[in-house]
Design a protein around this motif. Structure first.
Motif, PDB file in Angstrom:
ATOM      1  N   ASP A 132      -2.673 -10.268 -37.698  1.00  0.00           N
ATOM      2  CA  ASP A 132      -2.387 -11.540 -37.006  1.00  0.00           C
ATOM      3  C   ASP A 132      -1.396 -12.436 -37.737  1.00  0.00           C
ATOM      4  O   ASP A 132      -1.220 -13.595 -37.361  1.00  0.00           O
ATOM      5  CB  ASP A 132      -3.677 -12.318 -36.722  1.00  0.00           C
ATOM      6  N   THR A 133      -0.726 -11.937 -38.756  1.00  0.00           N
ATOM      7  CA  THR A 133       0.352 -12.701 -39.377  1.00  0.00           C
ATOM      8  C   THR A 133       1.643 -12.437 -38.613  1.00  0.00           C
ATOM      9  O   THR A 133       1.795 -11.396 -37.967  1.00  0.00           O
ATOM     10  CB  THR A 133       0.526 -12.326 -40.857  1.00  0.00           C
ATOM     11  N   PRO A 134       2.602 -13.360 -38.647  1.00  0.00           N
ATOM     12  CA  PRO A 134       3.798 -13.220 -37.813  1.00  0.00           C
ATOM     13  C   PRO A 134       4.774 -12.158 -38.310  1.00  0.00           C
ATOM     14  O   PRO A 134       5.033 -12.055 -39.513  1.00  0.00           O
ATOM     15  CB  PRO A 134       4.427 -14.616 -37.854  1.00  0.00           C
ATOM     16  N   TYR A 135       5.280 -11.423 -37.367  1.00  0.00           N
ATOM     17  CA  TYR A 135       6.396 -10.494 -37.611  1.00  0.00           C
ATOM     18  C   TYR A 135       7.658 -11.318 -37.374  1.00  0.00           C
ATOM     19  O   TYR A 135       8.074 -11.538 -36.244  1.00  0.00           O
ATOM     20  CB  TYR A 135       6.290  -9.326 -36.626  1.00  0.00           C
ATOM     21  N   ASP A 136       8.263 -11.805 -38.457  1.00  0.00           N
ATOM     22  CA  ASP A 136       9.331 -12.784 -38.304  1.00  0.00           C
ATOM     23  C   ASP A 136      10.433 -12.561 -39.337  1.00  0.00           C
ATOM     24  O   ASP A 136      10.422 -11.560 -40.079  1.00  0.00           O
ATOM     25  CB  ASP A 136       8.763 -14.207 -38.409  1.00  0.00           C
ATOM     26  N   ALA A 137      11.357 -13.473 -39.383  1.00  0.00           N
ATOM     27  CA  ALA A 137      12.492 -13.347 -40.287  1.00  0.00           C
ATOM     28  C   ALA A 137      12.041 -13.321 -41.742  1.00  0.00           C
ATOM     29  O   ALA A 137      12.634 -12.609 -42.573  1.00  0.00           O
ATOM     30  CB  ALA A 137      13.468 -14.493 -40.050  1.00  0.00           C
ATOM     31  N   ALA A 138      11.011 -14.079 -42.072  1.00  0.00           N
ATOM     32  CA  ALA A 138      10.503 -14.089 -43.448  1.00  0.00           C
ATOM     33  C   ALA A 138       9.953 -12.725 -43.843  1.00  0.00           C
ATOM     34  O   ALA A 138      10.106 -12.287 -44.996  1.00  0.00           O
ATOM     35  CB  ALA A 138       9.430 -15.167 -43.602  1.00  0.00           C
ATOM     36  N   ALA A 139       9.302 -12.030 -42.905  1.00  0.00           N
ATOM     37  CA  ALA A 139       8.763 -10.699 -43.188  1.00  0.00           C
ATOM     38  C   ALA A 139       9.884  -9.694 -43.415  1.00  0.00           C
ATOM     39  O   ALA A 139       9.789  -8.829 -44.297  1.00  0.00           O
ATOM     40  CB  ALA A 139       7.863 -10.245 -42.045  1.00  0.00           C
ATOM     41  N   VAL A 140      10.942  -9.797 -42.625  1.00  0.00           N
ATOM     42  CA  VAL A 140      12.090  -8.903 -42.810  1.00  0.00           C
ATOM     43  C   VAL A 140      12.757  -9.180 -44.150  1.00  0.00           C
ATOM     44  O   VAL A 140      13.087  -8.251 -44.901  1.00  0.00           O
ATOM     45  CB  VAL A 140      13.093  -9.058 -41.658  1.00  0.00           C
ATOM     46  N   LYS A 141      12.957 -10.450 -44.465  1.00  0.00           N
ATOM     47  CA  LYS A 141      13.574 -10.816 -45.745  1.00  0.00           C
ATOM     48  C   LYS A 141      12.763 -10.252 -46.910  1.00  0.00           C
ATOM     49  O   LYS A 141      13.328  -9.650 -47.841  1.00  0.00           O
ATOM     50  CB  LYS A 141      13.675 -12.338 -45.864  1.00  0.00           C
ATOM     51  N   SER A 192      17.756   3.048 -42.048  1.00  0.00           N
ATOM     52  CA  SER A 192      17.032   2.960 -43.318  1.00  0.00           C
ATOM     53  C   SER A 192      16.193   1.715 -43.518  1.00  0.00           C
ATOM     54  O   SER A 192      15.328   1.711 -44.390  1.00  0.00           O
ATOM     55  CB  SER A 192      18.034   3.046 -44.482  1.00  0.00           C
ATOM     56  N   LEU A 193      16.442   0.656 -42.765  1.00  0.00           N
ATOM     57  CA  LEU A 193      15.767  -0.612 -43.033  1.00  0.00           C
ATOM     58  C   LEU A 193      15.004  -1.117 -41.816  1.00  0.00           C
ATOM     59  O   LEU A 193      14.773  -2.322 -41.666  1.00  0.00           O
ATOM     60  CB  LEU A 193      16.807  -1.662 -43.465  1.00  0.00           C
ATOM     61  N   ALA A 194      14.566  -0.205 -40.955  1.00  0.00           N
ATOM     62  CA  ALA A 194      13.996  -0.596 -39.667  1.00  0.00           C
ATOM     63  C   ALA A 194      12.497  -0.853 -39.695  1.00  0.00           C
ATOM     64  O   ALA A 194      11.962  -1.482 -38.782  1.00  0.00           O
ATOM     65  CB  ALA A 194      14.306   0.467 -38.611  1.00  0.00           C
ATOM     66  N   PHE A 195      11.799  -0.356 -40.714  1.00  0.00           N
ATOM     67  CA  PHE A 195      10.338  -0.419 -40.720  1.00  0.00           C
ATOM     68  C   PHE A 195       9.858  -1.602 -41.566  1.00  0.00           C
ATOM     69  O   PHE A 195      10.131  -1.666 -42.764  1.00  0.00           O
ATOM     70  CB  PHE A 195       9.755   0.885 -41.240  1.00  0.00           C
ATOM     71  N   ILE A 196       9.127  -2.513 -40.941  1.00  0.00           N
ATOM     72  CA  ILE A 196       8.696  -3.749 -41.595  1.00  0.00           C
ATOM     73  C   ILE A 196       7.165  -3.781 -41.668  1.00  0.00           C
ATOM     74  O   ILE A 196       6.487  -3.798 -40.638  1.00  0.00           O
ATOM     75  CB  ILE A 196       9.203  -4.986 -40.835  1.00  0.00           C
ATOM     76  N   PRO A 197       6.582  -3.810 -42.878  1.00  0.00           N
ATOM     77  CA  PRO A 197       5.130  -3.921 -43.036  1.00  0.00           C
ATOM     78  C   PRO A 197       4.709  -5.392 -43.106  1.00  0.00           C
ATOM     79  O   PRO A 197       5.554  -6.285 -43.253  1.00  0.00           O
ATOM     80  CB  PRO A 197       4.885  -3.234 -44.370  1.00  0.00           C
ATOM     81  N   SER A 198       3.424  -5.637 -43.035  1.00  0.00           N
ATOM     82  CA  SER A 198       2.916  -6.991 -43.221  1.00  0.00           C
ATOM     83  C   SER A 198       3.012  -7.368 -44.692  1.00  0.00           C
ATOM     84  O   SER A 198       2.311  -6.783 -45.533  1.00  0.00           O
ATOM     85  CB  SER A 198       1.454  -7.085 -42.772  1.00  0.00           C
ATOM     86  N   PRO A 199       3.860  -8.329 -45.054  1.00  0.00           N
ATOM     87  CA  PRO A 199       3.933  -8.737 -46.464  1.00  0.00           C
ATOM     88  C   PRO A 199       2.599  -9.261 -46.991  1.00  0.00           C
ATOM     89  O   PRO A 199       2.239  -8.997 -48.146  1.00  0.00           O
ATOM     90  CB  PRO A 199       4.995  -9.843 -46.450  1.00  0.00           C
ATOM     91  N   THR A 200       1.872  -9.979 -46.137  1.00  0.00           N
ATOM     92  CA  THR A 200       0.590 -10.535 -46.563  1.00  0.00           C
ATOM     93  C   THR A 200      -0.391  -9.429 -46.948  1.00  0.00           C
ATOM     94  O   THR A 200      -1.012  -9.462 -48.016  1.00  0.00           O
ATOM     95  CB  THR A 200      -0.012 -11.399 -45.442  1.00  0.00           C
ATOM     96  N   ALA A 201      -0.525  -8.436 -46.093  1.00  0.00           N
ATOM     97  CA  ALA A 201      -1.468  -7.348 -46.352  1.00  0.00           C
ATOM     98  C   ALA A 201      -1.068  -6.536 -47.581  1.00  0.00           C
ATOM     99  O   ALA A 201      -1.914  -6.175 -48.412  1.00  0.00           O
ATOM    100  CB  ALA A 201      -1.566  -6.448 -45.129  1.00  0.00           C
ATOM    101  N   LEU A 202       0.214  -6.277 -47.714  1.00  0.00           N
ATOM    102  CA  LEU A 202       0.664  -5.432 -48.817  1.00  0.00           C
ATOM    103  C   LEU A 202       0.552  -6.155 -50.157  1.00  0.00           C
ATOM    104  O   LEU A 202       0.208  -5.549 -51.180  1.00  0.00           O
ATOM    105  CB  LEU A 202       2.106  -4.989 -48.570  1.00  0.00           C
TER     106      LEU A 202
END
Length: 536
Positions: A132-141, A192-202
């Motif tokens: 439930d955390t946002p998939y957003d620009a901060a997560a990609v960064k 190569s850079l398409a897969f984004i995980p949850s930064p919070t969970a990781l």
């Protein structure tokens, strides 16, 4: 929804390139020859274009288990892990079959300024990770910054290294400044850079994430029997709504034996397999299975570790190349079911001219002369040839060993490693002398650049060439077809002289499947788009 890089002069040049590639599709198909008979280039054959019915499950065969499930350690730009990564994380962009053009998925658009050095990424709204955390620009960064972090030892660090800095403009907008202009950065992201995980969970629970990854993909990992199978169930929070994904469950079953995999699909025990084998397409067609293929760059090759003896001496690399004949290898090791090659590029590729240099081959007298030179200097050629553990690779490795050992002043041993161990030895630790490597990429950007550029952190060949670096840099500055072709002609001139690798089979990504499979889309990088895959 705007496609990636669709605006301005860069977009017009990109459309010209796409048109040129499309015009050559028929030539690509002809080049497939006996390699399988599927529709080359479009990734979808008539048997799987129909819409899939909602519900049910599929079993997909994988040649190996995943070593790691995070996008940093998984083999994210190769057919081995990419479909499972897409199931867990979805993709910002993916490569369109036939053209390799980046298409949006969770991303909305990816556009460049007039210089090609500053890009703007827009992300689709209302996407959340399963925590439930946002998939957003901060997560990609955060994800892209971590790819650059040496402690992560990311397998795609070379692609992320091109990024100078990123700036979150607003929750759905990321400004990307590259270290140098790259008119094809959208291809880098898709590959190569398409897969984004949850930064919070990781960050909160790295150990827990390694067993239960958190993404925003169409499926969640619900069961993992190591070295046996991974079970994915439908993500009830998936951003595309309740109609997606189509399937309720997908099982990825590990089956390293290629003959067993073919028989499993032919007898109905499994549903499909993505393969980079030169012979699987033809064998699957003979069994009455559906077959679809896309041509890719490089294909199967011998790679040399140029950073250490004995292959820090270019004469040793050239001797091996001259001692072998791609046509003979195709006859003996591939039973004439592949397409022999002496280039990084498929025949009639729009990325190089017809006059581009070829790599040396089939001159055993010249090979012996070089081997005698080395021996006279106290450096008789002796090395171990690493191959991934599967039937075809073992057969090819044995052929190479036999052919080379018939010459004087050379001794070759072959060693087969499980794919995860092989990847660790070759691409991560770089503890190898020569190895069989299958490159299956849709464009020079980013993987060929990352593997051959002397400054790239993922250049596991240890290849250093000012000439090759200049060609690679020139190729990424433009999307103009003629200018890219001139750059990659220059790259082939450098590679043919230095022989950091020796391709011998044109690349084909193949999927073979039961006729009941529907909604199949195979991208140029071997990714099955898991949200639409299903049954009739």
């Amino acid at each position: 929804m705007a496609p990636a890089n669709s605006r301005g002069p860069l977009g017009r040049r990109r459309r010209a390139l796409v048109a040129a590639a499309a015009a050559l599709t028929g030539l690509f198909a002809a080049a497939c020859g006996g390699g399988g008979g599927g529709k080359s280039g479009d990734g979808v054959d008539p048997g799987v274009t129909g819409a899939a019915k909602s519900g049910g499950s599929l079993e997909v065969i994988s040649v190996t288990d995943m070593g790691r499930v995070d996008p940093f350690g998984a083999i994210s730009n190769y057919y081995t892990d990419s479909s499972r990564l897409n199931a867990m994380y979805d993709s910002l962009f993916y490569s369109e079959p036939k053209t390799g053009k980046p298409l949006p998925q969770t991303g909305e658009s990816l556009t460049a300024d007039a210089t090609g050095q500053v890009w703007t990424l827009k992300i689709k709204p209302n996407i959340k990770f399963t925590d439930d955390t946002p998939y957003d620009a901060a997560a990609v960064k955060w994800t892209w910054d971590e790819h650059k972090n040496p402690e992560r030892r990311s397998l795609v660090a070379g692609s992320a290294a091109a990024i100078d800095k990123t700036e979150v403009v607003d929750p759905l907008t990321l400004k990307i400044t590259l270290k140098a202009p790259n008119a094809n950065f959208d291809r880098v992201v898709a590959s190569s850079l398409a897969f984004i995980p949850s930064p919070t969970a990781l960050q909160n629970d790295p150990a827990g994430f390694a067993a239960k990854p958190v993404g925003a993909g169409p499926f969640v990992l619900s069961e993992w029997a190591r070295d046996s199978q991974m079970v994915f169930t439908k993500n009830p929070k998936y951003w595309q709504g309740p109609d997606k994904p189509v399937l309720d469950k997908v099982v990825f079953r590990v089956m390293s034996d290629s003959t067993q995999a073919l028989n499993s699909v032919a007898t109905g025990q499994s549903d499909l397999k993505v393969s980079a084998s030169s012979t699987d397409g033809a064998k699957a067609k003979d069994l009455g299975l559906g077959v679809s293929q896309v041509p890719v760059i490089v294909g199967e090759a011998i790679v040399f570790n140029s950073s250490k003896p004995p292959f820090d001496d270019p004469r040793a690399r050239r001797a091996v190349a001259l001692a072998l004949d791609p046509n003979e290898m195709n006859k003996v090791a591939f039973t004439n079911q592949g397409v022999p090659s002496s280039s990084l590029f498929p025949a009639d590729s729009p990325l190089v001219s017809a006059n581009a240099a070829k790599l040396p081959s089939a001159n055993r007298a010249e090979a012996q002369k070089l081997l005698d030179e080395l021996a006279a200097e106290g450096k008789p050629l002796k090395f171990t040839y690493l191959v991934p553990q599967n039937n075809q690779a073992t057969k090819t490795g044995e052929y190479v060993q036999t052919q080379l050992n018939t010459l004087k002043n050379i001794e070759v041993k072959t060693q087969a490693l499980a794919i995860v161990s092989y990847t660790q030895a070759v691409r991560v630790n770089r503890q190898y002398e020569a190895a069989l490597h299958n490159w299956t990429v849709s464009d020079v950007e980013p993987t060929v650049y990352a593997y051959l550029n002397s400054q790239s952190p993922t250049n596991f060949l240890g290849y250093k060439s000012a000439e090759a670096d200049a060609a690679l840099d020139q190729g990424r500055k433009t999307s103009d077809p003629a200018q890219r072709q001139a750059a990659y002609d220059a790259l082939m001139t450098a590679v043919s002289k230095d022989v950091p690798l020796w391709p011998y089979q044109e690349g084909r990504i193949t999927v073979f499947h039961k006729t009941s499979v529907a909604g199949l889309l195979l991208s140029n990088d071997g990714v099955l788009m898991m949200d639409r895959l299903g049954r009739r």
